[in-house]
Design a protein around this motif. Structure first.
Motif, short mmCIF file in Angstrom:
data_model
loop_
_atom_site.label_atom_id
_atom_site.label_comp_id
_atom_site.label_asym_id
_atom_site.label_seq_id
_atom_site.Cartn_x
_atom_site.Cartn_y
_atom_site.Cartn_z
N VAL A 120 0.81 -1.20 0.08
CA VAL A 120 0.07 -0.11 -0.08
C VAL A 120 0.91 1.21 -0.04
O VAL A 120 0.55 2.20 -0.64
N GLN A 121 1.86 1.07 0.94
CA GLN A 121 2.85 2.31 0.92
C GLN A 121 3.80 2.56 -0.44
O GLN A 121 3.80 3.71 -0.88
N LEU A 122 3.78 1.49 -1.35
CA LEU A 122 4.79 1.55 -2.22
C LEU A 122 3.83 1.84 -3.48
O LEU A 122 4.62 2.31 -4.42
N SER A 123 2.66 1.39 -3.64
CA SER A 123 1.89 1.40 -4.91
C SER A 123 1.38 3.06 -5.10
O SER A 123 1.30 3.97 -4.22
N THR A 124 1.00 3.10 -6.36
CA THR A 124 0.27 4.60 -6.60
C THR A 124 -1.16 4.25 -6.41
O THR A 124 -1.88 3.21 -5.46
N ASN A 125 -2.17 4.76 -7.44
CA ASN A 125 -3.51 4.57 -7.32
C ASN A 125 -3.66 2.87 -7.62
O ASN A 125 -3.50 2.46 -8.71
N PRO A 126 -4.19 2.38 -6.65
CA PRO A 126 -4.45 0.66 -6.67
C PRO A 126 -5.26 0.28 -8.09
O PRO A 126 -4.86 -0.77 -8.83
N GLN A 127 -6.07 1.20 -8.68
CA GLN A 127 -6.84 0.87 -9.97
C GLN A 127 -5.98 1.11 -11.30
O GLN A 127 -6.46 0.98 -12.29
N ASN A 128 -4.85 1.69 -10.97
CA ASN A 128 -3.99 1.99 -12.15
C ASN A 128 -3.26 0.84 -12.43
O ASN A 128 -3.41 -0.16 -11.81
N HIS A 129 -2.59 0.76 -13.47
CA HIS A 129 -1.46 -0.35 -13.87
C HIS A 129 -0.40 -0.54 -12.83
O HIS A 129 -0.18 0.14 -11.92
N ALA A 130 -0.10 -2.05 -12.68
CA ALA A 130 0.72 -2.37 -11.46
C ALA A 130 2.20 -1.43 -11.66
O ALA A 130 2.52 -1.22 -12.72
N THR A 131 2.73 -1.05 -10.62
CA THR A 131 3.99 -0.39 -10.46
C THR A 131 5.00 -1.19 -10.78
O THR A 131 5.25 -2.27 -10.40
N PRO A 132 5.95 -1.01 -11.74
CA PRO A 132 7.17 -1.70 -12.35
C PRO A 132 8.03 -2.20 -11.06
O PRO A 132 8.05 -1.25 -9.99
N TRP A 133 8.63 -3.11 -10.90
CA TRP A 133 9.25 -3.95 -9.71
C TRP A 133 10.45 -2.94 -9.39
O TRP A 133 10.86 -2.66 -8.45
N LYS A 134 11.25 -2.24 -10.59
CA LYS A 134 12.24 -1.44 -10.44
C LYS A 134 11.84 -0.17 -9.73
O LYS A 134 12.29 0.38 -8.82
N THR A 135 10.84 0.40 -9.99
CA THR A 135 10.12 1.33 -9.39
C THR A 135 9.90 1.19 -7.73
O THR A 135 9.97 2.08 -6.94
N LEU A 136 9.22 -0.17 -7.58
CA LEU A 136 9.01 -0.41 -6.42
C LEU A 136 10.07 -0.37 -5.35
O LEU A 136 10.21 0.08 -4.39
N LEU A 137 11.35 -1.00 -5.95
CA LEU A 137 12.34 -1.09 -5.20
C LEU A 137 12.89 0.17 -5.06
O LEU A 137 13.25 0.55 -3.86
N ASN A 138 13.00 1.20 -6.05
CA ASN A 138 13.30 2.43 -5.59
C ASN A 138 12.69 3.19 -4.65
O ASN A 138 13.15 4.14 -3.67
N ARG A 139 11.34 2.94 -4.40
CA ARG A 139 10.37 3.58 -3.53
C ARG A 139 10.70 2.99 -2.09
O ARG A 139 10.53 3.73 -1.13
N LEU A 140 11.01 1.68 -2.18
CA LEU A 140 11.34 0.99 -1.03
C LEU A 140 12.41 1.62 -0.29
O LEU A 140 12.62 1.89 0.90
N MET A 141 13.44 1.75 -1.12
CA MET A 141 14.85 2.37 -0.62
C MET A 141 14.60 4.05 -0.09
O MET A 141 15.06 4.29 1.04
N ARG A 142 13.64 4.48 -0.85
CA ARG A 142 13.17 6.26 -0.07
C ARG A 142 12.42 5.90 1.17
O ARG A 142 12.67 6.74 2.38
N LEU A 143 11.51 4.94 1.22
CA LEU A 143 10.78 4.59 2.38
C LEU A 143 11.70 4.37 3.45
O LEU A 143 11.34 4.58 4.71
#
Length: 511
Positions: free
Chosen positions: A204-227
């Protein structure tokens, strides 16, 4: 509830229908005493509630019935559920339906939250059908009115997911605080939500709008590092884990002092092993249980359709991470998962929205009679499973144990200590509302009888037919017990239920 504009031509569906139907199913036999499937777990919970109410002990001193001659303080999970029930007891007296009623209330609120999660992750139509799937799931119905904390646990988990999603959208401080409170409470009730709830909360923290397309795993990893560099994230995690660790440290100290524990720590817990994980039969039985008792068979294909449709959406990533978390917990607790059905309950939080999505996609352009047929079939399967596997068991066990339990309540003083010949099952002690010892029939030795006498035991109680509430008594032990009863002039026997109550003073070691 308003529907998504894309779903034109579909009339708004009333939110009260899944909630009402689910609550109605959960109210069946709400008046039953604590008996039936997994009654041992419910009996311990009910005993805690009774002791909180009658002894006036604080929430950090839970007590059980199988304490022998001691007070019965036990190492346990955080007893928030039995403590809440005890407050109801204070107002209305010790009546088990109050505990079941609290579970029904929690489960009804969870249906509403599941509908909101389905709407948030996929669409309003999917959310409505998700609520209906959750409402009629046999396992969800049974444990949604059981006298144990599972209904409250699912409510906390759904509340954590919904409130954190709300905070992500609107940055409302109260929503973040509510998410922390729900997550922490879930971890206090059971430790394993830290994984099966923690993973989807992270998504939930890493994703954007849930009804949009899935967030790419590379983007998820970058957001996780920022989080991970955000101090607020670590404050949320550390304070929650600190509260949970603080309780379990206290509970362990309580168990060390009393010698009483539910045995969820240490090498003796034996949660899993490589042989269990490689046991194909165990996995097959687990899948069959999930397919029949959790998904009512009809939900299986729609779960697969929902998985396929959600694979590339943000909501799908959240739901699938929840399923993955439950799978990891199952691997970590394989022995408990194969024995205790309620370990599979969290699957409903994530499978129900996926089933709703799968049903929504399937039913388009399908004739109405096909939809009605499948819905009717799902309800028939659910009612059949509930009737045969759960409600009927409660009736049978009520006839087997209540005459004895009511006799003990009526004829023995409230402080009488009972030796219950029900192996490790405390159901009879709770039904009789007495404390004492749990033993199996093969433990009836002269030495133990003498020891119970010295410790203050007054009576021996049990059944000629059942060693546990669900295990038949071997014939040889039946004969021994009947000989003991025949030699005791003060023994009480109920010929219909085949139960007995024998004064300990009339049990002579040499006999």
């Amino acid at each position: 509830m308003r529907l998504h504009p894309a779903l034109s031509g579909i009339a708004p569906r009333p939110a009260w229908l899944p909630i009402g139907l689910g609550s109605l199913l959960r109210l069946v036999q709400i008046w039953m005493p604590v008996l039936g499937i997994h009654s041992w777990r419910q009996a311990d919970t009910a005993a805690m509630a009774r002791h909180f109410s009658q002894a006036g002990t604080p929430i950090w001193l839970p007590q059980i019935d199988w304490s022998g001659a001691s007070a019965g303080f036990v190492e346990s999970e955080f007893p928030i559920y039995p403590f809440l029930v005890s407050r109801l007891y204070t107002l209305m007296g010790v009546q088990e339906w109050l505990g079941r009623g609290l579970s029904v209330l929690c489960s009804g609120l969870t249906i509403w939250l599941v509908m909101r999660l389905g709407r948030r992750w996929f669409s309003p139509e999917s959310g409505w059908w998700a609520g209906l799937a959750f409402a009629i799931a046999p396992l969800g119905v049974y444990f949604g009115r059981a006298f144990q904390a599972e209904a409250l646990l699912l409510l906390c988990a759904a509340g954590a997911l919904e409130s954190l999603s709300l905070w992500r959208e609107q940055r409302l401080p109260w929503a973040l605080a509510l998410s922390w409170l729900c997550f922490t409470t879930a971890g206090l009730i059971k430790v394993i939500p830290l994984l099966w709830l923690g993973l989807p909360l992270l998504m939930v923290q890493l994703s954007t709008n849930p009804q949009n397309h899935a967030t790419p795993w590379k983007t998820l990893l970058n957001r996780l590092m920022r989080l991970l560099r955000h101090p607020g994230f670590w404050f949320y995690i550390s304070t929650s884990l600190g509260a949970i660790a603080g309780w379990y440290w206290h509970a362990h100290q309580l168990g060390q002092a009393s010698g009483l524990s539910f045995g969820f720590w240490g090498s003796g817990a034996d949660r899993s092993s490589l042989s269990l994980l490689l046991d194909l039969n165990g996995w097959i039985n687990l899948l069959l249980r999930i397919g029949l008792r959790l998904l009512a068979l009809v939900g299986v294909p729609f779960l697969l359709l929902g998985l396929r449709a959600s694979w590339r959406s943000g909501g799908g990533q959240i739901a699938i991470s929840g399923l993955l978390g439950v799978l990891l917990c199952t691997i970590a607790t394989m022995r408990s998962s194969t024995i205790h059905e309620y370990y599979q309950l969290p699957l409903l939080l994530f499978s129900s929205p996926l089933i709703g999505l799968g049903w929504q996609n399937w039913k388009q352009h399908r004739p109405r009679w096909q939809r009605r047929l499948l819905l009717s079939l799902a309800l028939v399967v659910s009612l059949t499973v509930l009737s045969l596997d759960y409600w009927a068991v409660e009736h049978r066990q009520r006839q087997a144990w209540m005459p004895l339990a009511l006799t003990i309540r009526r004829d023995l003083p409230i402080d009488a200590r009972i030796v219950s010949v029900t192996s490790t099952d405390p159901t009879l002690l709770n039904l009789a509302r007495r404390q004492g010892w749990l033993i199996s029939s093969k433990q009836l030795t002269p030495e133990r009888i003498q020891r119970w006498k010295k410790a203050g035991a007054s009576h021996l109680a049990g059944s000629f037919m059942w060693d546990k509430t669900y295990r038949p008594m071997p014939e040889q032990r039946q004969r021994i017990l009947r000989e003991m009863v025949d030699a005791s002039p003060g023994a009480w026997v109920d010929p219909r239920s085949q139960t007995y109550l024998i004064p300990i003073d009339e049990l002579h070691p040499q006999g």
